[in-house]
Design a protein around this motif. Structure first.
Motif: not given
Length: 816
Positions: A466-473, A485-494, A505-515
């Motif tokens: 039940g806790r959000p997660v930030l994966l910078e890499e 494939e192709g993801a750099t960072s991800q944020v996932c929230a409950p 709910l999740a979002v991802e960045s690509t191309g080396g851009c870090r969240l």
């Protein structure tokens, strides 16, 4: 020597500095520069710039600015420091921080630093702050920022609209000005909770500028800005949700009141497993099981019919056919069978359709019918077939669209905040495979898993904790590695409605851009909005289902149901109640129940109702009479219960009213046949002996005498043998009428059987008994016209054929 050493050290520092350093004469011509200075401007070494004018390193616009501003400051202060744009040898430009000082005796010292990376960082920070500001201003909820003293630092437009203040007015206030139940003493503890848990949800009452109070839900978090810890409060007006919860509570109360207090047995069963889900007290009394024993039992164990018939009825109910099943046999816990009259329909329950069956124990009715049939057979086989009481029930029904409402934020995430990939999953609990996250919508993915077990992956981790997660890499997290494939960072929230997890709910960045943490706040806020929307939709669905269940029971019950105020004025009535009384729903609304009741029954109703209101009774049942709109009287058996509020006071009265007119008629008929002669209607031997005992008792108390006259008919056998038994019955009927006419109304004339009669006379001496005997003899002396003929052998004048002639049969009575 010391001075030379210091000079050599300083020269080494200048030569190895990462900043560009140079000395220019009073005309701006380079007389010295270090390697770093040359490289900053794209030259191979200092020698390429020595002797050149410094103006070659800037474009005309920049030079004009220098001459108009910098030179004035240098002449006045001897020093200038600021930012400029330099031009490299290849024509490209770069931002720089420039420091120029005047040298005594003429010339300038210039120090140049390339600030490209710093500018990029500042721009990235500005864009991040702008995204956050857009989120705050576009948020559907009010957002406040205040310090640890509770004084407001910032607020969005929604916060101003929520409270009715302008932003300037609001920033002049504090938390204690808008929160009705503000507790300064508990403020420190609350901030400590926010600091330790990062996010805290509380409820409160906000005060609008116009004085209006309304309930709110507040989510508190914190962040640091310029070294100061600030509180971020997201506030939502939950007035509608509170109203919906109250409607749900009242609807559930009405549904539960009808379900538990009806005298008919009710149970809900699963179409797939054919097992009982829920049952009421009436069914438990009928079958002899406890609620726990009934829950989960198979219908094949409850219904004593063949399995094919049970399955066929279940299919018909599931296909939407309201089904009057009729009479069925149910099996009690002790193995005995009970005959019930049942009806069933499909109704919504916990998000799916189930079978609802209503069963009425008709054992008493069947026994009464059997007793009447046997009684009529005993009385000269003149019984007529009894018509079965047919009571049509409309099954509890109501279709409900179970589709959950999901206000997707995926498109808004992608379009408004520029995330290249976004997805939303909902949590489902499958009985076979367990809990899974099921894809609802996605943007930016070529392929994405449709289903994700909660035991796997980053989304599964969020669903479990039940806790959000930030994966910078993402490549560094073993739960994510290789997922997409192709993801750099991800944020996932409950996604949560405040009480239970609904999905992710999740979002991802690509191309080396870090969240970053900013992205975590954005996605967390969006997930919170989506979760609340899902929770609200679920709440409204439950309200609608509960209301439909109640309405199905209420509208289609075969017995009358009424809901009344504590002072017994009708609020709601179902069709069965309206048919029973002959009034429409509109005519019954607001009508006192006393106006429907027979006048003789009103006092007892008042006593029982007062005991119900005072709490001395929880419910009562009695038999009484209603007077219909057309003036006819019907016998009813109401079961009245009080539904009480949290203070124990009655909120409303629920009446379950059964029409027992036919049953009462059966009972009266049986009682009459047990005490009266079936041919003449006179009291029989049993009733005569009862009245004789009562007369003798009164005679002993009051000192008077009782006369008992016995009489039989002389020559009655001649009538039966010559004219037939039908003529004999007509004679007995005529004798009975003459006997009743010869005595007083308070005297009793009884038939013992055959041609024997008895007359009971109270308050009679010998003379009164003699006069009564004379009146009886005189009454029976006149001829009886029976309309019968005797066969004869003579010939009647004028008649050529043999035939029949009328004869007289002389009958007298012996009185003793």
């Amino acid at each position: 020597m010391r001075a030379e050493e210091v000079l050599r050290q300083r020269s080494a520092v200048i030569e190895n500095s990462i900043d560009g350093m140079a000395v220019l004469d009073e005309n701006g011509v380079y007389v010295y520069l270090n390697e770093s200075h040359a490289r900053l401007y794209g030259y191979d070494g200092p020698e390429e710039l020595l002797g050149k004018d410094w103006g070659v390193l800037y474009d005309e616009e920049q030079l004009a600015w220098f001459y108009g501003n910098t030179m004035t400051t240098l002449r006045r202060d001897g020093h200038w420091r600021g930012e400029a744009v330099g031009r490299r040898r290849d024509g490209s430009t770069f931002p720089q921080e420039l420091s120029i000082s005047v040298i005594k005796g003429g010339g300038f010292v210039c120090v140049v630093r390339d600030v490209t990376e710093r500018k990029r960082a500042e721009e990235a920070r500005r864009e991040s702050e702008e995204r956050f500001r857009r989120l705050v201003e576009q948020a559907a909820d009010a957002i406040f920022v205040h310090d640890l003293r509770g004084e407001f630092v910032d607020a969005n437009q929604k916060a101003c609209e929520l409270l009715g203040y302008t932003k300037e007015e609001l920033l002049a206030l504090s938390v204690m000005d808008i929160e009705e139940n503000f507790d300064p003493a508990g403020l420190v503890d609350l901030w400590e909770r926010v600091s330790s848990e990062r996010s805290v949800m509380i409820e409160g009452i906000n005060v609008h500028k116009d004085g209006r109070r309304f309930p709110v839900e507040i989510h508190l978090g914190w962040f640091e800005a310029e070294g100061e810890r600030l509180v971020l409060a997201t506030v939502r007006d939950v007035t509608e949700r509170k109203q919906a919860e109250e409607i749900l509570r009242q609807s559930e109360e009405r549904y539960r009141a009808v379900f538990e207090r009806t005298t008919d047995g009710i149970f809900l069963a699963d179409f797939d497993t054919m097992r009982v889900l829920e049952s009421n007290a009436a069914l438990q009394d009928i079958l002899g099981y406890t609620p726990e024993e009934l829950r989960g039992m198979s219908l094949y164990d409850v219904i004593a019919e063949d399995q094919e018939s049970i399955d066929r009825n279940a299919r018909n109910i599931r296909n939407g056919k309201n089904l009057l099943i009729g009479e069925r046999r149910y099996r009690r816990k002790d193995g005995s069978l009970v005959l019930v009259e049942t009806s069933a329909a499909s109704i919504p329950y916990a998000g799916r359709e189930v079978s609802c069956c209503i069963a009425r124990d008709i054992t008493e009715r069947k026994e009464a019918e059997e007793a009447l049939r046997e009684s009529e057979e005993r009385h000269r086989n003149q019984a007529r077939e009894l018509s079965l009481l047919h009571q049509v029930r409309t099954a509890l029904a109501g279709e409900l669209d179970p589709g959950a409402v999901f206000r997707t934020v995926v498109e808004a995430v992608a379009e408004t905040y520029g995330y290249p990939r976004a997805s939303a999953y909902l949590l489902e609990d499958d009985a076979e495979v367990g809990k899974q996250l099921v894809l609802q919508h996605q943007v930016g993915y070529r392929t994405v898993p449709e289903r994700v077990p909660v035991s796997k992956g980053v989304m599964g981790r969020v669903a479990r904790t039940g806790r959000p997660v930030l994966l910078e890499e993402v490549s560094e997290d073993p739960d994510y590695r290789g997922a997409v494939e192709g993801a750099t960072s991800q944020v996932c929230a409950p996604l949560s409605d405040g009480e239970r997890l609904l999905g992710t709910l999740a979002v991802e960045s690509t191309g080396g851009c870090r969240l970053t943490e900013d992205d975590l706040r954005v996605v967390g806020a969006l997930a919170e909005h989506a979760g609340m929307a899902l929770g609200s939709a679920s709440l409204h669905t439950r309200v609608r289902e509960a209301e439909e269940r109640f309405r199905a029971f209420f509208e289609h019950s075969a017995i009358g149901i009424s809901i009344a105020t504590p002072d017994r004025r009708l609020l709601e009535t179902n069709p069965a109640y309206q048919r029973m009384t002959g009034y429409t729903a509109e005519e019954l609304f607001g009508k006192p129940i006393a106006e429907l009741s027979h006048p003789d029954d009103v006092p007892e109703d008042g006593k029982l109702n007062e005991q119900l209101r005072s709490g001395r009774l929880d419910r009562y049942r009695r038999e009484k009479r209603y007077v219909r709109k057309d003036g006819k009287t019907v016998w009813v058996r109401p079961t009245v219960s009080a539904v009480r509020n949290e203070n124990g006071e009655p909120s409303f009265l629920v009446g379950m009213v059964e029409d027992v007119t036919e049953r009462k008629a059966l009972e009266d008929s049986l009682a009459y046949r047990a005490t009266h002669d079936s041919l003449t209607g006179l009291p029989n031997r049993s009733l005569l002996m009862e009245r004789l005992g009562q007369a003798l008792s009164r005679a002993r108390r009051k000192g008077w005498r009782v006369a008992l006259l016995f009489l039989d008919l002389d020559n009655f056998k001649v009538v039966n043998d010559s004219l037939g038994h039908e003529a004999g019955d007509r004679l007995l009927l005529a004798v009975a009428e003459r006997l009743k006419g010869a005595v007083r109304p308070e005297d009793t004339v009884a038939r013992l059987g055959g041609d024997e009669f008895v007359v009971l006379i109270e308050e009679a001496g010998l003379e009164e008994a003699s006069r009564a005997a004379e009146r009886i003899s005189e009454g029976l002396a006149a001829p009886f016209a029976l309309g019968a003929t005797l066969p004869g052998a003579g010939v009647v004048a004028g008649d050529e054929a043999g035939g029949e002639i009328a004869r007289e049969a002389f009958v007298s009575a012996s009185v003793g």
